[in-house]
Design an enzyme around this catalytic site. Structure first.
Site, short mmCIF file in Angstrom:
data_model
loop_
_atom_site.label_atom_id
_atom_site.label_comp_id
_atom_site.label_asym_id
_atom_site.label_seq_id
_atom_site.Cartn_x
_atom_site.Cartn_y
_atom_site.Cartn_z
N TYR A 1 46.63 52.50 44.21
CA TYR A 1 46.81 51.74 45.47
C TYR A 1 45.97 52.31 46.60
O TYR A 1 45.64 51.58 47.54
CB TYR A 1 48.30 51.62 45.83
CG TYR A 1 48.96 50.56 44.97
CD1 TYR A 1 48.70 49.20 45.18
CD2 TYR A 1 49.77 50.90 43.89
CE1 TYR A 1 49.25 48.22 44.37
CE2 TYR A 1 50.33 49.92 43.07
CZ TYR A 1 50.07 48.59 43.32
OH TYR A 1 50.60 47.62 42.50
N HIS B 1 49.15 43.04 38.45
CA HIS B 1 48.19 43.42 39.49
C HIS B 1 46.86 42.77 39.15
O HIS B 1 46.44 42.80 37.98
CB HIS B 1 47.98 44.94 39.56
CG HIS B 1 46.74 45.27 40.34
ND1 HIS B 1 46.73 45.26 41.72
CD2 HIS B 1 45.47 45.53 39.95
CE1 HIS B 1 45.48 45.52 42.13
NE2 HIS B 1 44.71 45.68 41.07
N LYS C 1 52.30 44.44 34.63
CA LYS C 1 53.21 45.50 35.07
C LYS C 1 54.41 45.58 34.11
O LYS C 1 54.62 44.68 33.29
CB LYS C 1 53.65 45.20 36.51
CG LYS C 1 52.49 45.26 37.53
CD LYS C 1 52.97 44.80 38.92
CE LYS C 1 51.87 44.93 39.98
NZ LYS C 1 52.30 44.37 41.29
N ASN D 1 56.43 41.37 40.50
CA ASN D 1 55.57 40.18 40.45
C ASN D 1 54.64 40.17 39.24
O ASN D 1 53.60 39.54 39.26
CB ASN D 1 54.81 40.00 41.77
CG ASN D 1 53.95 41.21 42.11
OD1 ASN D 1 53.79 42.12 41.30
ND2 ASN D 1 53.38 41.22 43.31
N GLU E 1 38.61 50.15 41.06
CA GLU E 1 39.81 50.20 40.22
C GLU E 1 39.44 50.39 38.75
O GLU E 1 40.08 51.17 38.04
CB GLU E 1 40.63 48.91 40.38
CG GLU E 1 41.27 48.80 41.75
CD GLU E 1 41.99 47.46 41.96
OE1 GLU E 1 42.68 47.33 42.98
OE2 GLU E 1 41.83 46.55 41.13
P1 GDP Z 1 48.59 41.85 45.56
O1 GDP Z 1 47.12 42.18 45.55
O2 GDP Z 1 48.88 40.38 45.61
O3 GDP Z 1 49.37 42.53 44.47
O4 GDP Z 1 49.17 42.43 46.92
P2 GDP Z 1 48.68 43.68 47.81
O5 GDP Z 1 47.47 44.32 47.24
O6 GDP Z 1 48.66 43.20 49.22
O7 GDP Z 1 49.89 44.67 47.66
C1 GDP Z 1 50.08 45.41 46.50
C2 GDP Z 1 51.58 45.56 46.26
O8 GDP Z 1 52.20 46.14 47.41
C3 GDP Z 1 52.29 44.23 46.04
O9 GDP Z 1 52.26 43.80 44.68
C4 GDP Z 1 53.69 44.55 46.54
O10 GDP Z 1 54.44 45.19 45.52
C5 GDP Z 1 53.46 45.57 47.65
N1 GDP Z 1 53.44 44.89 48.94
C6 GDP Z 1 52.38 44.34 49.57
N2 GDP Z 1 52.72 43.79 50.72
C7 GDP Z 1 54.04 44.00 50.87
C8 GDP Z 1 54.98 43.67 51.88
O11 GDP Z 1 54.68 43.03 52.90
N3 GDP Z 1 56.28 44.07 51.69
C9 GDP Z 1 56.65 44.74 50.56
N4 GDP Z 1 57.95 45.07 50.43
N5 GDP Z 1 55.79 45.08 49.60
C10 GDP Z 1 54.50 44.71 49.73
MG MG Z 2 46.00 43.95 45.92
#
Ligand code: GDP
Ligand code: MG
Length: 205
Positions: free
Chosen positions: A58, A163, A18, A160, A174
């Protein structure tokens, strides 16, 4: 070189460094960690994603909005705090808006990595979503400091660095969004013989 005997070695994962990963000068370090596992890099490009493209990414998993909203509400309640809304989809709308701003803020490096257990291995090396609680030794745990609380206070997405696809099925969808089929390189890596060949019969003269 002997033939690869099984299809597991064809599993693919999408990894996106990112904008914060690019700005922090971590491209090489991040690639090195995945490369060291023996996984094979089969596609790579750099570009600035448009906000609409980020949204499509997403929404590739139709369950993502409800899962993310529900998870966020639960994490507020687990901490004894009130979530900003009781409606998971409303929560996710805000998360998604923040993600669109974050991911389209500068160039990203998109890659496809291939090999046995590619998705699971990459998730393990990447670490869990929130850098504050990601394990030591993972990329998110070692190279950045963000937390949900910090991101929430400032009304922005959690930074973070990466992705990484969550499941092989998600990866397939994706990759189809991020890459044209002709951008995926099908080739053999010499190292693969050490990882997958059954008999290791090509070493001795
Ligand atoms: P990843 O696969 O570990 O990146 O996480 P996810 O696919 O669950 O979520 C994608 C992105 O959405 C994450 O990198 C976060 O930026 C955001 N996100 C997911 N869960 C949360 C949450 O509980 N709170 C907030 N603020 N952002 C979230
Ligand atoms: Mg994810």
């Amino acid at each position: 070189m002997a033939e690869m005997k099984n299809e597991f070695a064809k599993e693919k994962s999408l990894v996106v460094i990112k904008p914060d990963g690019i700005q922090r000068g971590l491209i090489g370090e991040i690639i090195k960690r995945y490369e060291n596992t023996g996984l094979k890099l089969v596609a790579l490009k750099m570009f600035i994603p448009a906000p609409d493209f980020v949204e499509k990414h997403y929404l590739v998993d139709p369950e993502w909005p409800i899962k993310t909203g529900t998870k966020t509400i639960k994490s507020y309640k687990d901490k004894g705090e009130n979530p900003p809304s009781e409606d998971p989809l409303e929560i996710t709308r805000k998360v998604l808006d923040n993600l669109k701003k974050y991911i389209s803020s500068g160039p990203v490096v998109a890659m496809v990595w291939q090999g046995a257990h590619a998705v699971g291995l990459i998730r393990k090396i990447t670490g869990s979503t929130e850098p504050l609680t990601s394990d030591v030794g993972t990329i998110r745990g070692d190279y950045t400091i963000d937390s949900y609380s910090l991101a929430d206070i400032d009304g922005r997405a959690i930074r973070n660095l990466i992705h990484a696809s969550g499941t092989p099925e998600e990866a397939e969808k994706e990759i189809a969004l991020w890459f044209h089929p002709e951008e995926i390189n099908e080739y053999r890596l010499i190292n693969e013989a050490m990882l997958y060949d059954v008999n290791l019969d090509g070493i001795l003269e």
